[in-house]
Design a protein around this motif. Sequence first.
Motif, mmCIF file in Angstrom:
data_model
loop_
_atom_site.group_PDB
_atom_site.id
_atom_site.type_symbol
_atom_site.label_atom_id
_atom_site.label_comp_id
_atom_site.label_asym_id
_atom_site.label_seq_id
_atom_site.Cartn_x
_atom_site.Cartn_y
_atom_site.Cartn_z
ATOM 1 N N TYR A 184 -3.547 23.251 1.668
ATOM 2 C CA TYR A 184 -5.018 22.887 1.820
ATOM 3 C C TYR A 184 -6.112 23.778 3.269
ATOM 4 C CZ TYR A 184 -3.384 18.887 -1.069
ATOM 5 O OH TYR A 184 -2.577 18.196 -2.372
ATOM 6 N N SER A 185 -5.966 24.995 3.376
ATOM 7 C CA SER A 185 -6.163 25.560 4.283
ATOM 8 C C SER A 185 -7.171 26.650 3.631
ATOM 9 C CB SER A 185 -5.128 26.144 5.595
ATOM 10 O OG SER A 185 -5.040 24.956 5.860
ATOM 11 N N GLY A 186 -8.040 27.171 3.865
ATOM 12 C CA GLY A 186 -7.922 28.212 3.315
ATOM 13 C C GLY A 186 -9.499 28.059 2.413
ATOM 14 N N THR A 187 -9.687 29.200 2.295
ATOM 15 C CA THR A 187 -11.438 28.784 0.527
ATOM 16 C C THR A 187 -10.585 29.942 0.132
ATOM 17 O OG1 THR A 187 -13.222 28.925 2.772
ATOM 18 C CG2 THR A 187 -13.520 30.049 0.254
ATOM 19 N N LYS A 188 -10.276 29.192 -1.145
ATOM 20 C CA LYS A 188 -10.438 30.164 -2.543
ATOM 21 C C LYS A 188 -11.193 30.990 -3.398
ATOM 22 C CE LYS A 188 -6.274 27.328 -4.142
ATOM 23 N NZ LYS A 188 -6.316 26.920 -5.235
ATOM 24 N N THR A 189 -11.055 32.098 -3.446
ATOM 25 C CA THR A 189 -12.674 32.896 -4.344
ATOM 26 C C THR A 189 -11.653 33.946 -5.345
ATOM 27 O OG1 THR A 189 -13.663 34.468 -3.825
ATOM 28 C CG2 THR A 189 -12.044 34.902 -2.477
ATOM 29 N N LYS A 190 -12.229 34.325 -5.954
ATOM 30 C CA LYS A 190 -11.880 35.248 -7.403
ATOM 31 C C LYS A 190 -12.873 36.320 -7.534
ATOM 32 C CE LYS A 190 -10.280 33.187 -11.408
ATOM 33 N NZ LYS A 190 -10.149 32.816 -12.457
ATOM 34 N N VAL A 191 -11.747 37.558 -7.604
ATOM 35 C CA VAL A 191 -12.657 38.507 -7.085
ATOM 36 C C VAL A 191 -11.530 39.786 -8.049
ATOM 37 C CG1 VAL A 191 -12.402 41.051 -5.857
ATOM 38 C CG2 VAL A 191 -13.258 38.475 -4.980
ATOM 39 N N ASP A 192 -13.051 40.321 -8.734
ATOM 40 C CA ASP A 192 -12.589 41.344 -10.362
ATOM 41 C C ASP A 192 -11.139 40.240 -11.091
ATOM 42 O OD1 ASP A 192 -14.403 42.920 -9.880
ATOM 43 O OD2 ASP A 192 -12.686 43.945 -8.587
ATOM 44 N N GLY A 193 -11.576 38.707 -11.126
ATOM 45 C CA GLY A 193 -10.323 38.153 -12.318
ATOM 46 C C GLY A 193 -9.045 37.323 -11.506
ATOM 47 N N LYS A 194 -9.830 38.353 -9.878
ATOM 48 C CA LYS A 194 -7.963 37.857 -9.383
ATOM 49 C C LYS A 194 -7.715 36.267 -8.356
ATOM 50 C CE LYS A 194 -3.650 39.102 -7.261
ATOM 51 N NZ LYS A 194 -2.523 40.327 -7.380
ATOM 52 N N GLU A 195 -7.459 35.792 -8.117
ATOM 53 C CA GLU A 195 -7.397 34.314 -7.272
ATOM 54 C C GLU A 195 -7.373 34.227 -5.784
ATOM 55 O OE1 GLU A 195 -7.757 29.849 -6.198
ATOM 56 O OE2 GLU A 195 -6.924 30.629 -8.328
ATOM 57 N N TYR A 196 -7.777 34.809 -4.928
ATOM 58 C CA TYR A 196 -7.206 34.768 -3.285
ATOM 59 C C TYR A 196 -7.871 34.073 -2.069
ATOM 60 C CZ TYR A 196 -7.264 39.547 -4.885
ATOM 61 O OH TYR A 196 -7.067 41.114 -5.259
ATOM 62 N N LEU A 197 -7.122 33.687 -1.633
ATOM 63 C CA LEU A 197 -6.885 32.954 -0.589
ATOM 64 C C LEU A 197 -7.312 33.244 0.849
ATOM 65 C CD1 LEU A 197 -7.219 29.412 0.723
ATOM 66 C CD2 LEU A 197 -4.990 30.107 1.216
ATOM 67 N N LEU A 198 -8.856 33.109 1.605
ATOM 68 C CA LEU A 198 -9.097 33.672 2.731
ATOM 69 C C LEU A 198 -8.315 32.139 4.293
ATOM 70 C CD1 LEU A 198 -12.467 34.374 1.162
ATOM 71 C CD2 LEU A 198 -11.079 35.970 3.236
ATOM 72 N N ILE A 199 -7.703 32.996 4.720
ATOM 73 C CA ILE A 199 -7.662 32.013 5.824
ATOM 74 C C ILE A 199 -7.345 32.134 7.218
ATOM 75 C CG2 ILE A 199 -4.784 32.085 4.982
ATOM 76 C CD1 ILE A 199 -3.861 29.274 5.307
ATOM 77 N N LYS A 200 -7.119 31.353 8.354
ATOM 78 C CA LYS A 200 -7.332 31.311 9.443
ATOM 79 C C LYS A 200 -5.749 32.059 9.184
ATOM 80 C CE LYS A 200 -11.484 30.590 11.608
ATOM 81 N NZ LYS A 200 -11.318 30.802 13.313
ATOM 82 N N GLN A 201 -5.319 33.156 10.430
ATOM 83 C CA GLN A 201 -4.081 33.005 11.213
ATOM 84 C C GLN A 201 -3.382 32.059 11.291
ATOM 85 O OE1 GLN A 201 -4.276 36.588 14.401
ATOM 86 N NE2 GLN A 201 -1.841 36.160 14.135
ATOM 87 N N GLU A 202 -4.620 31.430 12.165
ATOM 88 C CA GLU A 202 -3.428 29.994 12.944
ATOM 89 C C GLU A 202 -3.452 29.397 11.901
ATOM 90 O OE1 GLU A 202 -7.002 27.296 13.741
ATOM 91 O OE2 GLU A 202 -7.092 29.256 15.087
ATOM 92 N N HIS A 203 -3.611 29.117 11.117
ATOM 93 C CA HIS A 203 -2.939 28.294 9.717
ATOM 94 C C HIS A 203 -2.149 28.495 8.442
ATOM 95 C CE1 HIS A 203 -7.394 26.648 9.410
ATOM 96 N NE2 HIS A 203 -6.002 25.833 10.244
ATOM 97 N N ILE A 204 -1.443 29.871 8.806
ATOM 98 C CA ILE A 204 0.099 30.298 8.575
ATOM 99 C C ILE A 204 1.388 30.638 9.618
ATOM 100 C CG2 ILE A 204 1.484 33.278 7.980
ATOM 101 C CD1 ILE A 204 -2.347 34.015 7.656
ATOM 102 N N LEU A 205 2.383 29.321 9.322
ATOM 103 C CA LEU A 205 3.162 28.790 9.673
ATOM 104 C C LEU A 205 4.137 29.726 9.969
ATOM 105 C CD1 LEU A 205 3.209 25.747 7.942
ATOM 106 C CD2 LEU A 205 1.691 26.474 9.897
ATOM 107 N N ALA A 206 4.520 30.528 8.774
ATOM 108 C CA ALA A 206 6.035 31.499 9.117
ATOM 109 C C ALA A 206 5.849 32.552 8.116
ATOM 110 C CB ALA A 206 7.214 30.790 8.435
ATOM 111 N N ILE A 207 6.591 33.433 8.192
ATOM 112 C CA ILE A 207 6.583 34.536 7.569
ATOM 113 C C ILE A 207 8.364 34.727 7.013
ATOM 114 C CG2 ILE A 207 7.051 37.280 7.607
ATOM 115 C CD1 ILE A 207 5.527 37.357 9.612
ATOM 116 N N TYR A 208 8.121 35.352 5.567
ATOM 117 C CA TYR A 208 9.766 34.876 4.990
ATOM 118 C C TYR A 208 9.911 36.129 4.112
ATOM 119 C CZ TYR A 208 7.498 33.767 0.513
ATOM 120 O OH TYR A 208 7.266 33.679 -0.689
ATOM 121 N N GLU A 209 11.068 36.331 4.343
ATOM 122 C CA GLU A 209 11.583 37.747 3.885
ATOM 123 C C GLU A 209 12.551 37.498 2.462
ATOM 124 O OE1 GLU A 209 14.042 39.288 6.652
ATOM 125 O OE2 GLU A 209 12.235 39.565 7.573
#
Length: 85
Positions: free
Chosen positions: A60-85
């Motif tokens: 429930y963080s960030g703002t969803k937007t659609k560009v050229d038919g594809k959905e993206y999420l704009l989110i602040k860096q502080e709301h990203i919890l981890a990088i996974y491999e």
Amino acid sequence: MLKPLNDYVVLSFEKEEEKTKSGIILSTEEKNNQSFGVVVAVGPKVDNLKTNDKVIYQTYSGTKTKVDGKEYLLIKQEHILAIYE
């Protein structure tokens, strides 16, 4: 293409499997609570993240937007919890 400002990150959503290898259809409930994404672009004040990193972010963080038919999420860096491999 979206170019985020300040400490914002643009994420695309990882496509989830709709069926298991054995053919079992997965529930749609888990898809609604998706919190995994792939970094598409980072703002100039973002540290520790780069394009194509797979990340886990707060639900429930960030703002969803659609560009050229594809959905993206704009989110602040502080709301990203981890990088996974």
